[in-house]
Design a protein around this motif. Structure first.
Motif, PDB file in Angstrom:
ATOM      1  N   GLU A 236       0.820  -1.214   0.000  1.00 39.83           N
ATOM      2  CA  GLU A 236       0.000   0.000   0.000  1.00 39.83           C
ATOM      3  C   GLU A 236       0.851   1.259   0.000  1.00 39.83           C
ATOM      4  O   GLU A 236       0.587   2.202  -0.749  1.00 39.83           O
ATOM      5  CB  GLU A 236      -0.935   0.003   1.220  1.00 39.83           C
ATOM      6  CG  GLU A 236      -2.016  -1.069   1.172  1.00 39.83           C
ATOM      7  CD  GLU A 236      -2.771  -1.156   2.487  1.00 39.83           C
ATOM      8  OE1 GLU A 236      -2.423  -0.394   3.415  1.00 39.83           O
ATOM      9  OE2 GLU A 236      -3.707  -1.973   2.584  1.00 39.83           O
ATOM     10  N   THR A 237       1.878   1.290   0.835  1.00 41.88           N
ATOM     11  CA  THR A 237       2.708   2.488   0.963  1.00 41.88           C
ATOM     12  C   THR A 237       4.054   2.111   1.558  1.00 41.88           C
ATOM     13  O   THR A 237       4.141   1.158   2.343  1.00 41.88           O
ATOM     14  CB  THR A 237       2.016   3.526   1.879  1.00 41.88           C
ATOM     15  OG1 THR A 237       2.851   4.675   1.988  1.00 41.88           O
ATOM     16  CG2 THR A 237       1.768   2.963   3.259  1.00 41.88           C
ATOM     17  N   PRO A 238       5.116   2.821   1.210  1.00 46.65           N
ATOM     18  CA  PRO A 238       6.428   2.522   1.804  1.00 46.65           C
ATOM     19  C   PRO A 238       6.402   2.699   3.323  1.00 46.65           C
ATOM     20  O   PRO A 238       5.712   3.576   3.850  1.00 46.65           O
ATOM     21  CB  PRO A 238       7.355   3.548   1.142  1.00 46.65           C
ATOM     22  CG  PRO A 238       6.652   3.937  -0.120  1.00 46.65           C
ATOM     23  CD  PRO A 238       5.189   3.867   0.183  1.00 46.65           C
ATOM     24  N   VAL A 239       7.145   1.869   4.017  1.00 52.15           N
ATOM     25  CA  VAL A 239       7.198   1.897   5.478  1.00 52.15           C
ATOM     26  C   VAL A 239       8.604   2.281   5.916  1.00 52.15           C
ATOM     27  O   VAL A 239       9.587   1.766   5.379  1.00 52.15           O
ATOM     28  CB  VAL A 239       6.813   0.533   6.089  1.00 52.15           C
ATOM     29  CG1 VAL A 239       6.904   0.573   7.612  1.00 52.15           C
ATOM     30  CG2 VAL A 239       5.403   0.143   5.657  1.00 52.15           C
ATOM     31  N   SER A 240       8.698   3.200   6.877  1.00 54.27           N
ATOM     32  CA  SER A 240       9.992   3.632   7.395  1.00 54.27           C
ATOM     33  C   SER A 240      10.230   3.047   8.780  1.00 54.27           C
ATOM     34  O   SER A 240       9.295   2.946   9.589  1.00 54.27           O
ATOM     35  CB  SER A 240      10.070   5.162   7.467  1.00 54.27           C
ATOM     36  OG  SER A 240       9.961   5.726   6.170  1.00 54.27           O
ATOM     37  N   PHE A 241      11.468   2.678   9.047  1.00 54.17           N
ATOM     38  CA  PHE A 241      11.855   2.167  10.358  1.00 54.17           C
ATOM     39  C   PHE A 241      12.964   3.056  10.920  1.00 54.17           C
ATOM     40  O   PHE A 241      13.954   3.316  10.241  1.00 54.17           O
ATOM     41  CB  PHE A 241      12.358   0.715  10.252  1.00 54.17           C
ATOM     42  CG  PHE A 241      11.372  -0.223   9.615  1.00 54.17           C
ATOM     43  CD1 PHE A 241      10.320  -0.747  10.357  1.00 54.17           C
ATOM     44  CD2 PHE A 241      11.480  -0.580   8.286  1.00 54.17           C
ATOM     45  CE1 PHE A 241       9.408  -1.606   9.779  1.00 54.17           C
ATOM     46  CE2 PHE A 241      10.574  -1.435   7.700  1.00 54.17           C
ATOM     47  CZ  PHE A 241       9.529  -1.951   8.451  1.00 54.17           C
ATOM     48  N   ASN A 242      12.778   3.536  12.133  1.00 49.06           N
ATOM     49  CA  ASN A 242      13.731   4.436  12.758  1.00 49.06           C
ATOM     50  C   ASN A 242      14.376   3.760  13.962  1.00 49.06           C
ATOM     51  O   ASN A 242      13.690   3.419  14.930  1.00 49.06           O
ATOM     52  CB  ASN A 242      13.041   5.737  13.191  1.00 49.06           C
ATOM     53  CG  ASN A 242      12.460   6.495  12.005  1.00 49.06           C
ATOM     54  OD1 ASN A 242      13.142   6.714  11.009  1.00 49.06           O
ATOM     55  ND2 ASN A 242      11.186   6.870  12.097  1.00 49.06           N
ATOM     56  N   TYR A 243      15.679   3.564  13.881  1.00 49.40           N
ATOM     57  CA  TYR A 243      16.418   2.909  14.963  1.00 49.40           C
ATOM     58  C   TYR A 243      16.355   3.728  16.245  1.00 49.40           C
ATOM     59  O   TYR A 243      16.538   4.944  16.243  1.00 49.40           O
ATOM     60  CB  TYR A 243      17.873   2.709  14.545  1.00 49.40           C
ATOM     61  CG  TYR A 243      18.788   2.323  15.679  1.00 49.40           C
ATOM     62  CD1 TYR A 243      18.846   1.011  16.134  1.00 49.40           C
ATOM     63  CD2 TYR A 243      19.589   3.279  16.307  1.00 49.40           C
ATOM     64  CE1 TYR A 243      19.683   0.650  17.175  1.00 49.40           C
ATOM     65  CE2 TYR A 243      20.427   2.930  17.347  1.00 49.40           C
ATOM     66  CZ  TYR A 243      20.475   1.618  17.783  1.00 49.40           C
ATOM     67  OH  TYR A 243      21.292   1.269  18.824  1.00 49.40           O
ATOM     68  N   GLN A 244      16.060   3.043  17.369  1.00 46.09           N
ATOM     69  CA  GLN A 244      16.049   3.684  18.681  1.00 46.09           C
ATOM     70  C   GLN A 244      17.079   3.067  19.610  1.00 46.09           C
ATOM     71  O   GLN A 244      17.830   3.773  20.272  1.00 46.09           O
ATOM     72  CB  GLN A 244      14.654   3.590  19.304  1.00 46.09           C
ATOM     73  CG  GLN A 244      13.591   4.379  18.551  1.00 46.09           C
ATOM     74  CD  GLN A 244      12.234   4.284  19.205  1.00 46.09           C
ATOM     75  OE1 GLN A 244      12.027   3.527  20.163  1.00 46.09           O
ATOM     76  NE2 GLN A 244      11.276   5.039  18.689  1.00 46.09           N
ATOM     77  N   SER A 245      17.110   1.746  19.659  1.00 43.64           N
ATOM     78  CA  SER A 245      18.073   1.050  20.508  1.00 43.64           C
ATOM     79  C   SER A 245      18.260  -0.358  19.974  1.00 43.64           C
ATOM     80  O   SER A 245      17.446  -0.846  19.178  1.00 43.64           O
ATOM     81  CB  SER A 245      17.594   1.013  21.967  1.00 43.64           C
ATOM     82  OG  SER A 245      16.361   0.307  22.058  1.00 43.64           O
TER      83      SER A 245
END
Length: 380
Positions: A236-245
């Protein structure tokens, strides 16, 4: 008496060591319990005292004050969830004491007059409990009682220690037979007849129930790949992943293992064919399993190839990504066995590969179980 075998010598040595450990450590610990245990014991004494004083004079305010004091002390103890363990709560006698506190102690063989008096005393205690016991404490107490139930609701394990052989654990190798019955008209379950069930020597009934349910009821990963929520969301749409730990819930592997964060329990994607892991050793590693490379277990798992400079692991994610960072964890081995020089490569077809990140004498991984994360520069 002469020892007849080396096994008997070992047994005697272990018994002596166990006795020494008990006398030097456990016996002392039992004689001087930690403060929480003493506090729980004082609460039990106060509650018992309040019940006895109430039985003598229900109209007296003395028993009410004693009970309020006990409940206030309990609220302070349960304020932090980690203060009191399930074992301490069970061994303190608080549960038996609360059965008397909350129970009405009426029975059919008592006269109507006695039953009315017991009900009156019970109602008076409940009034004080509702007044003095905060809702948060009640919730915490219920959770603790459930954990106590799960702790004591164990399958029995019998250890045999006879003079004519055996090491005392042979009972654990015996089979337990379960009978699963399919409900009338039920067609969606998987037939597991004849399959072996492996479990820990001690397991709660709830753990067995959950495990058996996963065996016979189709899980989300048992259906066609096109039905997976994480696939639909990516289409459906691109997904972003943001590193936290390190080992957070923001990475692609966690996303796939929770079906796009739509289920609460993570599963290893490689274990259920959601991604495919291969290695230079083929399917059989010298230590560990291929899927262990993606494990999120709290204890690091040993998973490695032979000592070969050309060794490799490959993970077919089944999706295309623009990687920004990746995390690795050292296994349970020695610090000097941690990986030091390697390349992270990427490919769209499994034939042509590009280097995403290259490391030489990188010492960020050291102690067993240590983790580290590296960023990836550029649009790859």
């Amino acid at each position: 008496k002469r020892l007849v075998s080396k096994a008997d010598q070992t047994k005697q040595k272990i018994r002596k060591m166990a006795r020494d450990i008990y006398e030097h450590y456990f016996e002392v610990a039992q004689a001087t319990p930690r403060g929480i245990v003493a506090d729980l014991a004082n609460i039990v004494i106060k509650v018992d005292t309040a019940i006895k004083k109430q039985a003598k004079s229900n109209s007296s305010s003395e028993w009410k004050e004693v009970l309020r004091s006990a409940l206030t002390d309990l609220s302070e103890l349960l304020h932090e969830e980690s203060n009191v363990s399930a074992y301490e709560l069970n061994s303190s006698g608080l549960i038996q004491c609360f059965l008397k506190l909350f129970g009405s102690a009426t029975s059919q063989d008592k006269t109507m007059k006695v039953q009315k008096k017991a009900a009156k005393l019970h109602a008076a205690r409940l009034a004080i409990i509702k007044e003095a016991l905060p809702t948060a404490t009640t919730i915490a107490l219920v959770k603790k009682l459930l954990s106590v139930l799960e702790t004591i609701e164990k399958l029995p394990v019998y250890l045999y220690d006879s003079s004519n052989g055996g090491y005392g654990l042979q009972i654990l190798t015996k089979r337990l037979r379960f009978r699963l019955e399919r409900g009338p008209g039920e067609t969606g379950l998987i037939d597991r007849t004849g399959r072996a069930l492996k479990m820990e020597p001690l397991a709660t009934v709830r753990q067995l129930e959950r495990y058996l349910l996963k065996m016979v009821a189709k899980q989300w990963y048992d259906f066609e790949r096109s039905s997976f929520n994480f696939i639909k969301k990516l289409e459906e749409t691109p997904v972003s992943f943001n590193y936290q730990s390190d080992f957070d819930s923001e990475g692609l592997i966690y996303w796939i293992g929770t079906n796009g964060r739509t289920v609460p329990d993570w599963v290893n994607p490689a274990q259920y064919g959601l991604v495919v892991v291969t290695s230079s050793e083929g399917r059989n590693l010298p230590y560990g399993k291929l899927e262990d490379i993606l494990s999120r277990d709290s204890n690091a798992l040993n998973c490695h190839t032979n000592d070969d400079r050309r060794a490799w692991f490959a993970i077919d994610l089944g999706v295309w990504i623009h990687p920004k960072a990746y995390t690795m964890r050292h296994a349970r081995g020695y610090g000097r066995s941690a990986v030091r020089s390697w390349q992270l490569q990427g490919s769209k077809d499994g034939v042509n590969w590009v280097i995403l990140s290259e490391h030489s004498n990188d010492e960020r991984l050291g102690e067993p179980g240590s983790t580290a994360t590296w960023t990836i520069d550029g649009e790859t």
